[in-house]
Enzyme design. Structure first.
Site, PDB file in Angstrom:
ATOM      1  N   TYR A 174       0.855  -1.197   0.000  1.00 16.46           N
ATOM      2  CA  TYR A 174       0.000   0.000   0.000  1.00 16.46           C
ATOM      3  C   TYR A 174       0.885   1.239   0.000  1.00 16.46           C
ATOM      4  O   TYR A 174       1.595   1.505   0.958  1.00 16.46           O
ATOM      5  CB  TYR A 174      -0.925  -0.049   1.221  1.00 16.46           C
ATOM      6  CG  TYR A 174      -1.894   1.095   1.391  1.00 16.46           C
ATOM      7  CD1 TYR A 174      -2.084   2.077   0.427  1.00 16.46           C
ATOM      8  CD2 TYR A 174      -2.654   1.184   2.565  1.00 16.46           C
ATOM      9  CE1 TYR A 174      -2.980   3.116   0.624  1.00 16.46           C
ATOM     10  CE2 TYR A 174      -3.553   2.226   2.768  1.00 16.46           C
ATOM     11  CZ  TYR A 174      -3.704   3.190   1.787  1.00 16.46           C
ATOM     12  OH  TYR A 174      -4.592   4.225   1.991  1.00 16.46           O
TER      13      TYR A 174
ATOM     14  N   LYS B  29      -1.509  -1.472  -3.976  1.00 19.57           N
ATOM     15  CA  LYS B  29      -2.497  -0.403  -4.077  1.00 19.57           C
ATOM     16  C   LYS B  29      -1.732   0.911  -4.124  1.00 19.57           C
ATOM     17  O   LYS B  29      -0.927   1.197  -3.232  1.00 19.57           O
ATOM     18  CB  LYS B  29      -3.430  -0.413  -2.862  1.00 19.57           C
ATOM     19  CG  LYS B  29      -4.344   0.808  -2.768  1.00 19.57           C
ATOM     20  CD  LYS B  29      -5.034   0.890  -1.419  1.00 19.57           C
ATOM     21  CE  LYS B  29      -5.888   2.147  -1.314  1.00 19.57           C
ATOM     22  NZ  LYS B  29      -6.516   2.298   0.009  1.00 19.57           N
TER      23      LYS B  29
ATOM     24  N   ILE C 133      -9.269   0.026  -4.596  1.00 17.50           N
ATOM     25  CA  ILE C 133      -9.703   0.032  -3.200  1.00 17.50           C
ATOM     26  C   ILE C 133     -10.287   1.412  -2.965  1.00 17.50           C
ATOM     27  O   ILE C 133      -9.566   2.410  -2.990  1.00 17.50           O
ATOM     28  CB  ILE C 133      -8.545  -0.294  -2.243  1.00 17.50           C
ATOM     29  CG1 ILE C 133      -8.038  -1.716  -2.521  1.00 17.50           C
ATOM     30  CG2 ILE C 133      -8.997  -0.162  -0.784  1.00 17.50           C
ATOM     31  CD1 ILE C 133      -6.887  -2.175  -1.638  1.00 17.50           C
TER      32      ILE C 133
END
Length: 299
Positions: A137, A165, A208
């Site tokens: 992330y 992400k 997301i």
């Protein structure tokens, strides 16, 4: 290793709270069902929108346990287990694995500056400690540490690091991740809701999405329409969130999202102090946009 297909719109769930800032488990269950019934493809607990940065260990455990129970296998459940230290990240990741999460999302360490070698070793050590799929992330504006495409490329060689992400807001960075990992079976997700469709077109697998808390059906439809080959409809859904996203200028995006869910009539409470205030003009702007979008049929 548990296998979950990384794809679609993964709702970055808010964490409902009572007036005393304790976790509102009943409202959390309601939101889980609302998300799944609206078509999201997975649920993501205590990420940035879920206020993972301000929840303690027991609260995270309660949230994850409640979400896994209520989801009951209908969609995969992701857990945000990244902490500042490698040691605590491993502890949180093992907690999520023991509770039955499907995927771990691990944010870069924050506050202290980390070199790319330090970030690589951090993720490699965590990956070796848990037998679970891991999503990297990247959100440098919040953490102060950015994962470069070269580092993500190296990390993609580790078998249980299966995706990334990107919330940098820089589309060139997403393209860099896709290019650096294309020889591996690796999933690139947009963490910026306005870039989901473009990420899909470039070879990504979805996003997301914090906006899914407010518009779960709309967000899921971006992915579904794209996968059905209906580019025009997918772009209409993608473009439709622009007026809502424009309201982020009034405060912390997490606060804007959670306030909006409250304004829609759900008992999710406020963000935990001190990150819980929006100016009156922001509230009025949100009410106006939410009504306009409701009149258009957005949900």
């Amino acid at each position: 290793m548990k296998q979950a297909e990384i794809k679609g719109i993964i709702s970055a769930m808010i964490t409902p709270m009572n007036e005393d800032e304790s976790i509102n488990a009943a409202a959390l269950r309601e939101q889980v069902n609302r998300q799944i019934e609206s078509g999201v493809h997975a649920i993501f607990c205590f990420g940035t929108n879920g206020e993972g940065y301000i929840l303690n260990k027991e609260e995270k455990k309660l949230v994850l346990k409640t979400v896994i129970e209520e989801t009951n296998g209908r969609v995969p459940v992701y857990a945000g287990t990244g902490c500042v230290s490698t040691k605590e990240t491993i502890e949180q990741s093992k907690m999520a694995m023991d509770l039955g999460a499907d995927v771990l999302s691990i944010i870069t360490p924050s506050f202290a500056v980390a070199s790319q070698n330090e970030l690589y070793d951090h993720y490699k050590t965590v990956a070796q400690a848990v037998d679970m799929p891991i999503i990297l992330y990247n959100i440098p504006a919040r953490t102060g540490n950015a994962l470069t495409p070269a580092t993500v490329g190296k990390l993609s060689e580790i078998p249980n690091i299966v995706g990334v992400k990107d919330s940098s807001g820089n589309f060139t960075n997403i393209l860099g991740y896709i290019s650096a990992t294309e020889k591996n079976n690796f999933s690139v997700l947009s963490g910026n809701d306005q870039l989901i469709l473009w990420a899909l077109k470039a070879g990504g697998v979805g996003g997301i999405a914090g906006c899914a808390n407010v518009y779960p059906h709309t967000m899921a439809s971006i992915y579904n329409c794209y996968m059905e080959g209906d580019w025009k409809k997918a772009k209409e859904y993608q473009d439709s969130i622009a007026s809502f996203r424009a309201c982020f200028k009034y405060g912390n995006p997490n606060t804007v999202v959670k306030t909006s869910v409250s304004l829609l009539g759900y008992n999710v409470g406020k963000c935990r102090a001190p990150f819980n205030q929006l100016p009156e003009e922001g509230i009025e702007a949100l009410k106006k946009v939410l009504k306009e979008n409701a009149d258009k049929g957005m949900k």
